[in-house]
Design an enzyme around this catalytic site. Structure first.
Site, PDB file in Angstrom:
ATOM      1  N   GLY A 158       0.785  -1.212   0.000  1.00 52.07           N
ATOM      2  CA  GLY A 158       0.000   0.000   0.000  1.00 52.07           C
ATOM      3  C   GLY A 158       0.824   1.272   0.000  1.00 52.07           C
ATOM      4  O   GLY A 158       0.473   2.257  -0.652  1.00 52.07           O
ATOM      5  N   THR A 159       1.928   1.283   0.732  1.00 52.35           N
ATOM      6  CA  THR A 159       2.768   2.483   0.794  1.00 52.35           C
ATOM      7  C   THR A 159       3.346   2.807  -0.565  1.00 52.35           C
ATOM      8  O   THR A 159       3.259   3.954  -1.037  1.00 52.35           O
ATOM      9  CB  THR A 159       3.894   2.295   1.830  1.00 52.35           C
ATOM     10  OG1 THR A 159       3.328   2.312   3.142  1.00 52.35           O
ATOM     11  CG2 THR A 159       4.939   3.415   1.725  1.00 52.35           C
ATOM     12  N   THR A 177      11.074  -7.586 -11.068  1.00 53.08           N
ATOM     13  CA  THR A 177      10.299  -8.736 -11.528  1.00 53.08           C
ATOM     14  C   THR A 177       9.001  -8.850 -10.734  1.00 53.08           C
ATOM     15  O   THR A 177       8.992  -8.737  -9.509  1.00 53.08           O
ATOM     16  CB  THR A 177      11.121 -10.035 -11.358  1.00 53.08           C
ATOM     17  OG1 THR A 177      12.343  -9.905 -12.100  1.00 53.08           O
ATOM     18  CG2 THR A 177      10.344 -11.236 -11.869  1.00 53.08           C
ATOM     19  N   CYS A 215       1.797   1.888  11.365  1.00 52.98           N
ATOM     20  CA  CYS A 215       2.899   2.596  10.727  1.00 52.98           C
ATOM     21  C   CYS A 215       3.429   3.745  11.575  1.00 52.98           C
ATOM     22  O   CYS A 215       4.415   4.379  11.220  1.00 52.98           O
ATOM     23  CB  CYS A 215       2.457   3.121   9.366  1.00 52.98           C
ATOM     24  SG  CYS A 215       2.069   1.801   8.202  1.00 52.98           S
TER      25      CYS A 215
END
Length: 381
Positions: free
Chosen positions: A69-70, A235, A323
């Site tokens: 998400g970050t 990748t 976080c």
């Protein structure tokens, strides 16, 4: 251990674990390789894009997979802003965004952008009139979260989207806490970009995605990147993505029953607090909020102490966004809704998941009661 911190992260579901194992064994090729093994991996990745797009009523070509998400937030905002830099340098966000976006906008301010941080009301909602007043001819993008990760309050995305689109301003929304939990429709909500994360929906950590409306032009943050149509280098994690989409689809398909389950748990918790007359304030909006996130101010007790005592009793809760754990400063969200720094430090977050039971809620309330009312024979410090 009773786990009540699902807003921080979720355990991988069995279906996601099985999908990861199969993809790692069978679809192990590099999806950029031109041989048949690579083609097989690319076909699975294409299917995953289609599945994710269908869950948000988007287009498959607008899906870009990330490491979480970050990264999704950072790349979405930076790539859209870079493409419109010639149109202006003004950005809009809120005072209560996730740390990844808050820090990004602070960084953008050092790069020549002007940022307006919208205030919120005591429930954590922005005012549309504040947003409208903030827009200038130089405004190129607004980033407003779908739901706050600490108090669960949701923003009126459709109203925001219509307003921004009418004014020609791009709209990004951090939907990490809401994806596959409440309905998301990027077309109906007039959203140009969203970010989502796997580990919030019983998928693996280290996987996320950005959706950008294919009609919107973006400029790559990493020049020369070849993966994900140039959106990011590295990748592609095909097994992780397969596990992510498997988990998300499982959750999406039972969205209605899950929400009903969370509403029952929430009501049991809040009723118990009321009946026992515990000095606890429920934070967030009473109606426009996620059912599974309950922000509480335990009046007179430091949130860190409450969390540690719950942990000692075998219950995992948090003091806010994972976080920001360990920081000395009080919660930005709590300060934004009008709490004093001392009050903000009395905040704890309870968040439910698919395995949460009513007895878990009863055990939590009993632990809080012993902590708060030591004269009844409970915790004495």
């Amino acid at each position: 251990m009773i786990y009540l911190d699902y807003a921080a992260t979720t355990p991988m579901c069995q279906e996601a674990i099985a999908a990861y194992a199969e993809a790692a064994a069978v679809y192990f090729g590099n999806e950029s390789s031109l041989h048949d093994v690579g083609t097989k991996a690319k076909q699975l990745l294409t299917l995953c894009r289609r599945e994710l797009a269908a869950m948000i009523n988007g287009e498959a070509e607008g899906v870009y997979f990330t490491s979480g998400g970050t990264e999704a937030n950072v790349l979405a905002v930076r790539s859209l802003v870079a493409a419109r830099r010639q149109n202006g340098n003004h950005l809009i966000t809120t005072e209560i965004e996730h740390a990844s976006l808050h820090h990004l906008f602070k960084q953008l301010e050092t790069e020549g952008y002007r940022v307006t941080y919208l205030p919120v009301d005591r429930f954590g909602r922005i005012r549309l009139e504040d947003l409208e007043r903030a827009i200038t001819p130089q405004t190129i993008l607004a980033s407003i979260q779908h739901a706050n990760s600490e108090i669960g309050t949701t923003q009126p995305l459709a109203d925001i989207g219509r307003l921004l689109r009418a004014r020609g301003v791009l709209f990004h929304s951090d939907c990490v806490q809401t994806f596959a939990k409440i309905q998301l429709d990027v077309k109906a909500m007039a959203i140009d970009s969203i970010s989502v994360s796997a580990h919030k929906v019983y998928g693996p950590k280290g996987v996320g995605a950005v959706y950008i409306d294919p009609r919107r032009h973006w400029s790559p943050v990493f020049r020369g990147a070849t993966h994900e149509s140039g959106f990011r280098p590295g990748t592609v994690n095909v097994p992780g993505i397969a596990a992510f989409i498997t988990a998300a689809k499982q959750l999406y398909d039972r969205m209605e029953s899950e929400q009903a389950h969370f509403e029952r748990l929430r009501r049991r918790l809040l009723d118990a607090i009321t009946v026992k007359q515990l000095p606890i304030t429920v934070e967030g909006h009473p109606d426009y909020r996620l059912a599974h996130i309950v922000g509480l101010t335990v009046n007179g007790l430091d949130g860190q102490l409450v969390m540690l005592e719950c942990n000692r009793a075998g219950i995992a809760i948090s003091t806010g966004s994972a976080c920001q754990v360990g920081q000395q400063a009080p919660s930005r969200t709590m300060l934004a809704v009008g709490k004093t720094p001392e009050e903000a430090k009395q905040f704890v977050r309870i968040s439910f998941g698919m395995a949460t039971t009513q007895s878990d809620i009863d055990e939590l309330v009993s632990t809080l009661e012993q902590m708060i009312l030591p004269q009844k024979g409970g915790w004495t410090g």
